[in-house]
Write a protein that holds these residues in place. Structure first.
Motif: not given
Length: 289
Positions: A80-89
């Motif tokens: 479960v990473p935190v990042d506003p860019d789901a696709a890039e993550t």
């Protein structure tokens, strides 16, 4: 190979199947296919949920714990990473290991059809490696069925052959090289001016392509399907009469299936297909899984 033969002997399929989830039942439709793939390949299943902030991360941790518990996964297999860019993550996570295959639900491949629908398009277009896509009506394919490699008459679409052969070998399945062509009269000089399909005899074309696949231990054959409407309808006709485990297509082929990621006809393929679709990007220098 210098003689034009498609050799899949050095290709490998995935060691890790990564399933991005967003907390919805729609996204979880990928799980049965992912479990089928991990069992068939002897691969490891991992789950990923990308949170926009710490509050959502806490929610997703509990959610993945519950999903992982149902699947008997260890906590180390959920992320479960935190990042506003789901696709890039998702792309970055998968790209960190060349043996990772992303398996995700399409949500119909629509940018307006749900959050993962948009994400799926971006991930598949940007990863540079095959992505296993599960449409709304898709599930694990027929046991013992064929792996179908779709070619459209142009050499670029033949990038599907090596990964399709590698999957066929891993699954112990036959490989079927398929082309859907528009039936039209032959013009002077023997040319076929088609909206979809090769500008040559389609049966001879698929036989020649299938003959170039070097896949020891794999039963390779070809089939040409006549359909005056579209490659979508032709593929559905083929699937109705043939046991199939999965379909393999290129994401930037010359005609018909070229719009798998971006066009309305291709969206219909993913939306209506009852088996998972392995999309293979035509990125120079990137070895297919």
């Amino acid at each position: 190979m210098s003689d034009g033969t498609t050799d899949s002997s050095d290709d490998a399929v995935a060691e890790v199947i990564l399933v991005p989830l967003d907390g919805t039942d729609l996204a979880e439709r990928a799980l049965p296919v992912a479990r089928w793939a991990t069992a068939a390949l002897g691969a490891q299943l991992e789950l990923l949920a990308v949170a926009v902030d710490d509050d959502e991360a806490r929610t997703f941790v509990g959610y993945l714990d519950a999903v992982g518990g149902r699947l008997d996964l260890s906590p180390a297999a959920t992320h479960v990473p935190v990042d506003p860019d789901a696709a890039e993550t998702i792309r970055r996570t998968a790209a960190s290991s060349p043996a990772t295959l992303v398996c995700l639900a399409s949500h119909g491949w629509s940018r307006t059809g749900g959050p993962l629908g948009s994400v799926a398009t971006v991930v598949a277009a940007g990863l540079g490696r095959p992505v296993l896509v599960v449409g709304p009506d898709a599930g694990p394919g027929a046991p013992g069925g064929a792996v179908v490699a779709c070619v459209d008459g142009g050499p670029a679409s033949e990038a599907v052959l090596a990964p399709a052969a590698a999957w066929a070998r891993a699954l112990g399945a036959p490989l079927l090289v398929a082309n859907v062509y528009e039936p039209v009269p032959v013009t002077e000089g023997g040319n076929y001016h088609r909206r979809h399909g090769p500008e040559a005899d389609a049966d001879a074309y698929v036989a020649e392509v299938a003959g170039r696949v070097d896949a020891p231990g794999v039963d390779v054959s070809g089939v040409a399907v006549a359909d005056p409407i579209s490659p979508v309808d032709g593929l559905l006709t083929l699937l109705a009469g043939t046991a199939v485990q999965m379909l393999v297509v290129s994401t930037h082929a010359r005609t018909g299936l070229s719009r798998l990621l971006l066009g309305s006809e291709a969206a219909r393929i993913v939306h209506r297909l009852p088996v998972p679709v392995l999309t293979v990007p035509l990125s120079p220098g990137v070895a297919p899984l």
